[in-house]
Design an enzyme around this catalytic site. Structure first.
Site, mmCIF file in Angstrom:
data_model
loop_
_atom_site.group_PDB
_atom_site.id
_atom_site.type_symbol
_atom_site.label_atom_id
_atom_site.label_comp_id
_atom_site.label_asym_id
_atom_site.label_seq_id
_atom_site.Cartn_x
_atom_site.Cartn_y
_atom_site.Cartn_z
ATOM 1 C CE LYS A 153 -3.502 2.360 3.012
ATOM 2 N NZ LYS A 153 -2.313 3.351 2.970
ATOM 3 C CG HIS A 154 3.913 3.497 -2.831
ATOM 4 N ND1 HIS A 154 4.344 4.354 -2.079
ATOM 5 C CD2 HIS A 154 5.162 2.335 -2.990
ATOM 6 C CE1 HIS A 154 5.686 4.344 -1.797
ATOM 7 N NE2 HIS A 154 5.905 4.151 -2.546
ATOM 8 C CB ALA A 155 2.558 7.311 0.251
ATOM 9 C CB SER A 156 -2.659 9.590 -0.953
ATOM 10 O OG SER A 156 -2.272 10.485 -0.760
ATOM 11 C CD GLU A 227 12.515 4.606 9.261
ATOM 12 O OE1 GLU A 227 12.762 6.013 8.343
ATOM 13 O OE2 GLU A 227 12.211 4.164 7.617
ATOM 14 C CB CYS A 261 13.672 8.826 7.183
ATOM 15 S SG CYS A 261 12.069 8.002 6.004
#
Length: 456
Positions: A153-156, A227, A261
């Site tokens: 499920k990748h970021a929108s 994370e 990050c």
């Protein structure tokens, strides 16, 4: 409906329809059913298919690079993420045989006693937009190699990334139900986790998102790897190689518009080097070119969303109002008030300011003088986060002694903003829990299973 608003010009770059809960549950069932045959394949076969998929992503790089620029704003001049993507997957493939090997306790005439590492089953990977390929492959590659099925499920903000990866891995022979790219809204994701749909969930994102994952998983005993945020410090000691320290730490603070990050968000410099450090840092930042990420001259693109830029503007303005000194002139960096945000260096900052305590995730960094190691350690630990810290000195023994006292997941000496696939990628405090990559990454993506076989 998921909608990607491009930070380049504010246009709708891509839309995708999310799965209904019923459709998502069917996808889960397919993944679980397909996983058993995938796990039954010889390890070397799984490795070969995964690495073929990685290579096929690399073959798409000329198309991927401008797509990344359109989706999240990184300048095309930097060439995408395939170097790190390939490095991480390749390392995990190289160590798989040893990392997943059974632990033989006894194999005698009387008993066979062994501990095997077995896959969790179906793993959900929830990936972020800031390094959309590298962060995803951290878990996708070792999860598949270990015999799990994966739902990504990748970021929108980066919806095309999962589609690219799925197409590449399917073409390489990874079955479609073993690696599924899915579009899910938050509630459907939470419902699936609460229903124990997954054997393991890996999430990279905000602290709030991590809390939502833990809340959804409460009582299910589903394994979680989280994370979350960071406020990574750099400490420059009096014996540091100054030019290298400035170049690396400022790049670590500003690259990708500060949306890293493990980017550097606060810097502590021994008082004897402080003025020289700031002078050199300002010169570097004044050489940046803020602009359209599709232009080859651009070194600093827009932030992924205007609201992210607004938060950095607020933190910066609050700090200046409270007495911080801004060293970069806004007149040198024309902005639109939206996603395009100028870089900024602040001094006369304190830990009473949000810019030194809360995650900024943008092109701003505060720099403070310190008188000794004790003060630097106290300030580095004065944070709710703990992902990485960067120490600058010629003395390895001193660096390791300081590192032992820092509350963080990784300590660098004379480098920053790098993820070594041979070391565990981990954090503490509000940065989350668990660990990716390295041998420990395989341990988290499998479970130990003991065999105590008494021979006749």
């Amino acid at each position: 409906m998921i909608e990607c608003i491009s930070p380049v010009d504010g246009s709708v770059y891509a839309t995708r329809e999310t799965l209904s809960l019923n459709a998502a549950q069917k996808a889960v069932a397919r993944g679980k059913a397909a996983q058993m045959d995938w796990a039954a394949l010889p390890l070397e076969n799984r490795i070969a298919k995964v690495m073929d998929g990685v290579a096929r992503v690399g073959a798409m790089n000329d198309e991927i690079v401008p797509e990344i620029a359109w989706q999240m704003g990184r300048p095309v001049r930097y060439g995408g993420e395939f170097g790190g993507f390939n490095e991480r997957a390749s390392y995990m493939a190289e160590i798989a045989q040893d990392a997943l090997a059974p632990i033989e306790v006894e194999d005698s005439d009387a008993f066979r006693r062994v501990i095997k590492r077995v896959p969790h089953g179906l793993v959900l990977v929830v990936a972020p937009w800031n390094y959309p390929y590298m962060t995803a492959i951290n878990t996708v590659a070792p999860a598949l190699i270990a015999g799990n099925a994966v739902m990504l499920k990748h970021a929108s903000q980066t919806p095309l990334v999962g589609e690219r990866m799925a197409a590449a891995f399917h073409a390489a022979g990874v079955p479609e139900d073993v690696f599924q790219n899915v579009f899910l809204d938050h509630q459907t994701t939470s419902n699936l986790i609460a229903a124990r749909a997954f054997g393991f969930v890996n999430f990279t994102g905000s602290v709030g998102g991590g809390k939502a994952m833990e809340h959804a998983a409460a009582g299910t005993f589903t394994g979680l790897g989280l994370e979350l945020g960071g406020k990574d410090p750099g400490y420059v000691m009096e014996d540091a190689e100054l030019d290298a320290a400035v170049d690396t730490l400022i790049d670590g603070a500003m690259f990708n518009s500060g949306q890293c990050c493990c980017g550097i968000e606060r810097i502590y410099v021994h008082e004897s080097l402080f003025d020289a450090f700031v002078e050199k840092a300002v010169a570097i930042v004044n050489g940046y070119v803020l602009g359209n990420p599709l232009d080859a001259e651009t070194t600093l693109g827009p932030m992924a969303q205007a609201r992210f830029a607004d938060e950095v503007r607020k933190q910066t303005a609050e700090a200046i109002a409270a007495g911080a000194k801004a060293h970069i002139d806004p007149a040198d960096f024309p902005q639109d008030g939206g996603a395009y945000l100028m870089p900024q260096i602040l001094t006369d900052v304190t830990h009473d300011m949000r810019v030194m305590r809360e995650e900024s995730f943008g092109p701003v960094v505060g720099i403070m003088p310190v008188k000794d190691d004790a003060e630097a350690i106290r300030l580095m630990n004065d944070s709710d986060f703990g992902l990485t810290a960067s120490l600058w000195t010629q003395d390895t023994t001193r660096a390791e002694a300081i590192a032992d006292q820092i509350e963080t997941g990784t300590v660098f000496m004379n480098r920053a903003d790098y993820l070594d696939p041979g070391l565990c990628w981990t954090g503490c405090k509000d940065t989350g829990r668990g660990g990716g990559l390295s041998v420990i990454g395989y341990h988290n993506l499998t479970r130990p299973k003991s065999y105590h076989l008494k021979k006749a």
